[in-house]
Design a protein around this motif. Structure first.
Motif, short mmCIF file in Angstrom:
data_model
loop_
_atom_site.label_atom_id
_atom_site.label_comp_id
_atom_site.label_asym_id
_atom_site.label_seq_id
_atom_site.Cartn_x
_atom_site.Cartn_y
_atom_site.Cartn_z
N ALA A 106 0.84 -1.19 0.00
CA ALA A 106 0.00 0.00 0.00
C ALA A 106 0.88 1.24 0.00
N GLY A 107 0.56 2.17 -0.88
CA GLY A 107 1.30 3.43 -0.95
C GLY A 107 0.87 4.38 0.15
N ALA B 266 -0.70 7.11 0.10
CA ALA B 266 -2.03 7.71 -0.05
C ALA B 266 -3.15 6.68 0.06
N MET B 267 -2.79 5.44 0.41
CA MET B 267 -3.77 4.36 0.47
C MET B 267 -4.15 4.08 1.92
N PRO B 268 -5.34 4.47 2.36
CA PRO B 268 -5.75 4.27 3.77
C PRO B 268 -6.24 2.86 4.04
N ALA B 269 -5.34 1.88 3.88
CA ALA B 269 -5.74 0.49 4.09
C ALA B 269 -4.61 -0.25 4.79
N ASN B 270 -4.97 -1.14 5.70
CA ASN B 270 -3.99 -1.94 6.43
C ASN B 270 -4.27 -3.43 6.32
N SER B 271 -5.28 -3.79 5.56
CA SER B 271 -5.62 -5.19 5.38
C SER B 271 -6.31 -5.38 4.04
N VAL B 272 -6.46 -6.64 3.64
CA VAL B 272 -7.17 -6.94 2.40
C VAL B 272 -8.63 -6.51 2.53
N ALA B 273 -9.20 -6.71 3.71
CA ALA B 273 -10.60 -6.29 3.93
C ALA B 273 -10.75 -4.79 3.72
N SER C 203 -2.42 3.59 -6.11
CA SER C 203 -2.81 3.18 -4.77
C SER C 203 -1.97 2.05 -4.19
N MET C 204 -1.67 1.06 -5.01
CA MET C 204 -1.01 -0.14 -4.48
C MET C 204 -0.28 -0.88 -5.59
N MET C 205 0.43 -1.94 -5.18
CA MET C 205 1.22 -2.71 -6.13
C MET C 205 1.62 -4.03 -5.49
N PHE C 206 1.65 -5.09 -6.29
CA PHE C 206 2.20 -6.37 -5.86
C PHE C 206 3.65 -6.44 -6.32
N ASP C 207 4.54 -6.86 -5.44
CA ASP C 207 5.93 -7.00 -5.88
C ASP C 207 6.72 -7.90 -4.93
N PHE C 208 7.99 -8.16 -5.36
CA PHE C 208 8.88 -9.05 -4.63
C PHE C 208 9.39 -8.41 -3.34
N GLY D 202 9.56 2.88 6.06
CA GLY D 202 8.23 3.38 6.42
C GLY D 202 7.50 4.06 5.29
N LYS D 203 7.96 3.87 4.05
CA LYS D 203 7.33 4.53 2.91
C LYS D 203 6.20 3.70 2.31
N LEU D 204 6.25 2.37 2.51
CA LEU D 204 5.20 1.49 2.01
C LEU D 204 4.79 0.53 3.12
N ARG D 205 3.58 -0.03 3.00
CA ARG D 205 3.10 -1.00 3.97
C ARG D 205 2.76 -2.31 3.27
N MET D 206 3.17 -3.41 3.90
CA MET D 206 2.84 -4.73 3.39
C MET D 206 1.47 -5.13 3.93
N ILE D 207 0.53 -5.37 3.03
CA ILE D 207 -0.83 -5.72 3.44
C ILE D 207 -1.04 -7.24 3.46
N GLY D 208 -0.44 -7.93 2.52
CA GLY D 208 -0.62 -9.38 2.46
C GLY D 208 0.38 -10.01 1.52
#
Length: 326
Positions: A133-134, A136-143, A203-208, A219-225
């Motif tokens: 999650a970038g 600007a993305m107010p999310a901390n979970s897949v839900a 908003s977000m991205m999947f990556d390695f 602290g610039k990105l958050r791992m959601i799943g």
């Protein structure tokens, strides 16, 4: 009659000589440098993995293993090079799962047949991706992601390094399984995608893990799943997509080695043995783990079975989405 017998004797003798010569050539393999053709750009994490493996193979085979980067068209350029090469084991393809599984569905016309023109040697490493999650993305979970997407259909975006890449198809699987409307934003490589992710343009991205962990630690990105069925041993605190409600969500990609079909089986067996032995070297295992890869050795048949399973999973998803790279 005597002449016929002499002719048959000469023919049998010639066949025995040819068979002995062929057997001798296989036993002597390799007697000259081996090419490892990589369809990924030099300097990236996947290229580093390829060069790590090349070094181990060189030690085990007793011959120089030269890495050749043939970049282009999602791995098609590299695969074409191997498909044109003699079937003698001196030209090996280093390929990531998307190049083997995704590309045939994404391109209607390929200069080779993935099923018929290549023989698997074995897998060497596997990896899962992480949903990032970038700022600007107010999310901390897949839900949270699903809730936001349903509140604002078509407004959430996910970046990728290009159409048909693993981070693109991961987003497509999320969109399909969660039944949400999110927009794909493809870039020419992961580097520019990260620029817009870090700035909040997407908003977000999947990556390695290997490329994302520096930004997560800062602290610039958050791992959601994570996309694997189970949590990654490299980030055990990050729950899988599956355990967060998307049952069956499992993207565990891999890297494998291939040669052209028709390569003598003794050569294939020798390469597989050299690969497996390489993966048992402590220094090689350490390097792979440092790069965020799970060491995954396999037989040629096990890799063939894995490809078949991946094709059965991804074929319907890609066809339903109508994704094409041409």
């Amino acid at each position: 009659m005597i002449q016929i017998v002499k002719t048959l004797a000469l023919a049998v003798g010639a066949s025995l000589v040819l068979a002995a010569t062929a057997q001798g050539n296989e036993e002597a393999y390799p007697s000259r440098p081996v090419r490892l053709v990589v369809g990924l750009a030099a300097g990236g994490p996947s290229d580093l993995l390829a060069r790590t493996i090349a070094g181990g193979l060189q030690t085990r085979l007793g011959q120089t293993v030269v890495v050749e980067n043939r970049v282009g068209a999602g791995g098609i350029v590299a695969a074409s090079e191997v498909a044109r090469a003699p079937a003698d084991g001196y030209t090996i393809q280093f390929a990531a799962m998307p190049a083997v599984v995704f590309v045939p569905f994404l391109n209607e016309k390929l200069p080779y047949n993935q099923d018929k023109d290549f023989t698997p040697i074995g897998t060497l490493a596997s990896y899962s991706l992480f949903l990032l999650a970038g700022p600007a993305m107010p999310a901390n979970s897949v839900a949270d992601v699903i809730k936001l997407a349903r509140e604002k259909p078509g407004q959430l975006t996910y970046a990728s390094g290009g159409v048909g890449t693993s981070n693109h198809l991961s987003g497509e699987l999320l969109r399909s399984m969660a039944e949400i409307d999110i927009r794909h934003v493809p870039y020419k490589g992961n580097a520019p995608a990260y620029q817009d992710l870090l700035s909040g343009r997407v908003s977000m991205m999947f990556d390695f893990l290997s490329t994302s962990q520096q930004f997560v630690k800062a602290g610039k990105l958050r791992m959601i799943g994570t996309t694997g069925k189970q949590r990654s041993s490299f980030a055990p605190d990050v729950p899988s997509m599956d355990e967060q409600g998307l049952k069956g969500f499992d993207i565990t990609a891999w890297f494998g080695l291939f040669v052209r079909s028709g390569t003598p089986q003794p050569v294939v067996d020798k390469l597989n043995a050299a690969l497996r032995s390489t993966l048992e070297m402590p220094e090689i295992r350490s390097k792979l783990q440092e790069q965020g890869y799970e060491v995954t050795a396999s037989t040629p048949q096990e890799l063939a079975t894995r490809i078949k399973s991946d094709v059965q999973l991804w074929g319907p998803i890609i066809r339903k989405a109508g994704i094409k790279t041409e």
